[in-house]
Write a protein that holds these residues in place. Structure first.
Motif, PDB file in Angstrom:
ATOM      1  N   THR A 171      -1.273   0.010   1.127  1.00  0.00           N
ATOM      2  CA  THR A 171      -2.351  -0.395   0.216  1.00  0.00           C
ATOM      3  C   THR A 171      -2.575  -1.906   0.271  1.00  0.00           C
ATOM      4  O   THR A 171      -3.683  -2.369  -0.015  1.00  0.00           O
ATOM      5  CB  THR A 171      -1.906  -0.049  -1.236  1.00  0.00           C
ATOM      6  N   LYS A 172      -1.527  -2.648   0.613  1.00  0.00           N
ATOM      7  CA  LYS A 172      -1.564  -4.115   0.481  1.00  0.00           C
ATOM      8  C   LYS A 172      -2.157  -4.736   1.750  1.00  0.00           C
ATOM      9  O   LYS A 172      -3.279  -4.483   2.079  1.00  0.00           O
ATOM     10  CB  LYS A 172      -0.169  -4.642   0.138  1.00  0.00           C
ATOM     11  N   ASN A 201       8.737  -8.872  -5.863  1.00  0.00           N
ATOM     12  CA  ASN A 201       7.555  -8.874  -6.703  1.00  0.00           C
ATOM     13  C   ASN A 201       8.034  -9.028  -8.149  1.00  0.00           C
ATOM     14  O   ASN A 201       8.834  -8.198  -8.593  1.00  0.00           O
ATOM     15  CB  ASN A 201       6.853  -7.521  -6.508  1.00  0.00           C
ATOM     16  N   SER A 211       4.018  -0.315   1.127  1.00  0.00           N
ATOM     17  CA  SER A 211       2.781   0.096   0.499  1.00  0.00           C
ATOM     18  C   SER A 211       1.714  -0.428   1.461  1.00  0.00           C
ATOM     19  O   SER A 211       1.491  -1.643   1.537  1.00  0.00           O
ATOM     20  CB  SER A 211       2.639  -0.558  -0.876  1.00  0.00           C
ATOM     21  N   THR A 226       0.812   7.005  -0.872  1.00  0.00           N
ATOM     22  CA  THR A 226       0.905   5.729  -1.580  1.00  0.00           C
ATOM     23  C   THR A 226       2.219   5.055  -1.178  1.00  0.00           C
ATOM     24  O   THR A 226       3.114   5.707  -0.610  1.00  0.00           O
ATOM     25  CB  THR A 226       0.956   5.919  -3.124  1.00  0.00           C
ATOM     26  N   GLY A 227       2.342   3.789  -1.550  1.00  0.00           N
ATOM     27  CA  GLY A 227       3.616   3.097  -1.333  1.00  0.00           C
ATOM     28  C   GLY A 227       4.723   3.732  -2.158  1.00  0.00           C
ATOM     29  O   GLY A 227       5.858   3.866  -1.709  1.00  0.00           O
ATOM     30  N   MET A 228       4.401   4.151  -3.391  1.00  0.00           N
ATOM     31  CA  MET A 228       5.440   4.744  -4.235  1.00  0.00           C
ATOM     32  C   MET A 228       5.903   6.096  -3.703  1.00  0.00           C
ATOM     33  O   MET A 228       7.069   6.463  -3.872  1.00  0.00           O
ATOM     34  CB  MET A 228       4.972   4.860  -5.690  1.00  0.00           C
ATOM     35  N   ASP A 266      12.119  -2.628   1.053  1.00  0.00           N
ATOM     36  CA  ASP A 266      10.690  -2.603   0.730  1.00  0.00           C
ATOM     37  C   ASP A 266      10.148  -3.961   1.198  1.00  0.00           C
ATOM     38  O   ASP A 266      10.432  -4.994   0.600  1.00  0.00           O
ATOM     39  CB  ASP A 266      10.537  -2.411  -0.782  1.00  0.00           C
TER      40      ASP A 266
HETATM   41  C1  LIG Z   1       6.733  -4.375  -3.604  1.00  0.00           C
HETATM   42  C2  LIG Z   1       5.938  -3.142  -3.847  1.00  0.00           C
HETATM   43  N1  LIG Z   1       6.444  -1.943  -3.505  1.00  0.00           N
HETATM   44  C3  LIG Z   1       5.756  -0.802  -3.709  1.00  0.00           C
HETATM   45  C4  LIG Z   1       4.503  -0.826  -4.285  1.00  0.00           C
HETATM   46  C5  LIG Z   1       3.788   0.479  -4.545  1.00  0.00           C
HETATM   47  O1  LIG Z   1       2.718   0.683  -3.711  1.00  0.00           O
HETATM   48  P1  LIG Z   1       1.482   1.657  -4.067  1.00  0.00           P
HETATM   49  O2  LIG Z   1       0.737   1.017  -5.184  1.00  0.00           O
HETATM   50  O3  LIG Z   1       0.721   1.746  -2.784  1.00  0.00           O
HETATM   51  O4  LIG Z   1       2.061   2.973  -4.487  1.00  0.00           O
HETATM   52  C6  LIG Z   1       3.933  -2.038  -4.643  1.00  0.00           C
HETATM   53  C7  LIG Z   1       2.592  -2.060  -5.286  1.00  0.00           C
HETATM   54  O5  LIG Z   1       2.164  -3.044  -5.856  1.00  0.00           O
HETATM   55  C8  LIG Z   1       4.662  -3.233  -4.421  1.00  0.00           C
HETATM   56  O6  LIG Z   1       4.176  -4.443  -4.758  1.00  0.00           O
END
Ligand SMILES: Cc1ncc(COP(=O)(O)O)c(C=O)c1O
Length: 395
Positions: free
Chosen positions: A208-209, A159, A206, A86-88, A184
């Motif tokens: 995911t985006k 964000n 991330s 994941t991004g986190m 980030d």
């Molecule tokens: C700026 C930013 N960093 C990190 C993340 C975390 O990513 P993930 O949901 O893939 O863990 C997000 C998720 O919305 C994000 O917007």
């Protein structure tokens, strides 16, 4: 000889990092395997001593994941990349692998909610000292970096309200103070902002985006010099289980092929949506780095080569009015994901940033009237019509 590194971005994203098996497949192969076999016990032992270059276990590395990592590294212009689940996992791993009790981190306070929680709740539990400052203010960075710091962490655009940080200037200040800089880069996307070229040491996504871009899978990535990614991050990653699944990496590897086309079309839609919202009487303000009403528009022009698909705006009304607007949308979905081909709107105050205190949200200028919009690939005519009728419905 021409190598992957010599190609233009679009070519790198279609061809880069491909490793064909002996079957000569056209499309990259998906290696759905947890483990790998050895010709002998001696070979297995040598693999575990890192004396031979071979895959040992998919928590450590996998051929499909490796193609994804190499393609991402080419896109970013980074020496090395490791993809995470994941991004986190990327954010946490990149911080935790190099911090210990007593170390200090200076971060811009305009952060995604989960990143904010890592910095303000999790790392301090382990004795890491974190200071969050107004990232738009270079004097605040300078003052914070007068006290020794190990790392600087920032998000730009942030964000949800798209504040910018002057990445090159902050990198200079951080390096003078002996700190490494982690960026980030999710909101900008790897196409439109190159933190490593601006002086950053580590870039995080991330995936995911925009990289998946079709709202299917979770993933993340850490990129930078090999001396960090392979020597510092990798040992932490292997032991703590941050690996991405081969299937997710394969889908995202294929998604990279269309990334420039998708993000350019989404960005053009966002530009038109921003222009529409700017002129609307029921919209109090918009925050889009590509619009000249953004207070840091000049900085955006300097450090971004495109302005992306993300924007935020304030409805002229309170939270109830913002909810009425969201509930009146017929095409655009209410969702906290972003970067998807489907346009998605959310109310950060009560969702992505609900965990922050009122004081923190106030300092970040996240109000109950704010809507965050991730502009997708639908036709702009339909998107603007949907926004127009939802704004009409709020009364
Ligand atoms: C700026 C930013 N960093 C990190 C993340 C975390 O990513 P993930 O949901 O893939 O863990 C997000 C998720 O919305 C994000 O917007």
């Amino acid at each position: 000889m021409v190598t992957d590194k010599d190609y233009q971005i679009a070519t790198k994203l279609v061809r880069g990092g491909q490793h064909r098996s002996e079957n000569r497949e056209t499309s990259e192969a998906l290696y759905m395997t947890s483990g790998f076999v050895y010709d002998s016990a001696e070979q297995a032992a040598a693999a575990f001593r890192d004396e031979i270059d071979t895959f040992v276990y998919s928590r450590y590395g996998n051929p499909t994941v490796k193609m994804f990592e190499q393609r991402l590294a080419l896109l970013e212009g980074a020496e090395a990349c490791r993809a995470t689940g994941t991004g986190m996992a990327a954010v946490f791993g990149a911080l935790a692998c190099q911090l210990k009790s007593g170390d200090r981190v200076v971060a811009s306070r305009a952060l995604f909610g989960a990143c904010h929680a890592i910095l303000t709740k999790i790392l301090p539990k382990w004795g890491v000292i974190t200071e969050l400052i107004d990232g738009t203010d270079l004097a605040a960075w300078q003052a914070a970096l007068e006290t020794p710091a190990k790392l600087v962490f920032l998000e730009s655009p942030s964000n949800p309200v798209l504040e910018l940080v002057d990445i090159a200037a902050v990198c200079d200040l951080a390096h003078d103070a002996g700190a490494l800089v982690l960026v980030d880069n999710v909101f900008a996307s790897p196409l439109y902002q190159k933190p490593l070229e601006l002086g950053a040491d580590i870039v995080i996504y991330s995936t995911t985006k925009h990289i998946d871009g079709q709202g299917r899978l979770l993933g993340g990535a850490v990129l930078g010099k090999a001396s960090f990614v392979e020597d510092v991050f990798l040992p932490f990653y292997r032991q703590t289980g941050a690996a991405i699944s081969a299937f997710n990496a394969w889908v995202m590897l294929k998604s990279l092929e269309t990334l420039p086309l998708r993000v350019a079309a989404q960005t053009e839609n966002a530009r038109q949506v921003a222009a529409f919202l700017y002129n609307h009487p029921k919209v109090k303000s918009i925050s889009y780095p590509g619009h000249d009403s953004h207070p840091q528009h000049d900085l955006a022009k300097r450090q971004m080569s495109g302005f992306g698909n993300m924007l935020a705006f304030e409805i002229d009304g309170d939270q109830a009015v913002a909810f009425r607007f969201l509930n009146a949308l017929a095409l655009i979905d209410i969702s906290n994901n972003l970067g998807d081909s489907k346009s998605l709107a959310c109310h950060p105050f009560t969702t992505t940033h609900a965990n922050l205190s009122d004081a923190d949200r106030a300092s970040l200028n996240i109000t109950p009237s704010h809507i965050r919009l991730s502009v997708g690939l639908e036709d702009k005519i339909d998107l603007i019509a949907d926004l127009e009728s939802a704004l009409a419905a709020i009364g």
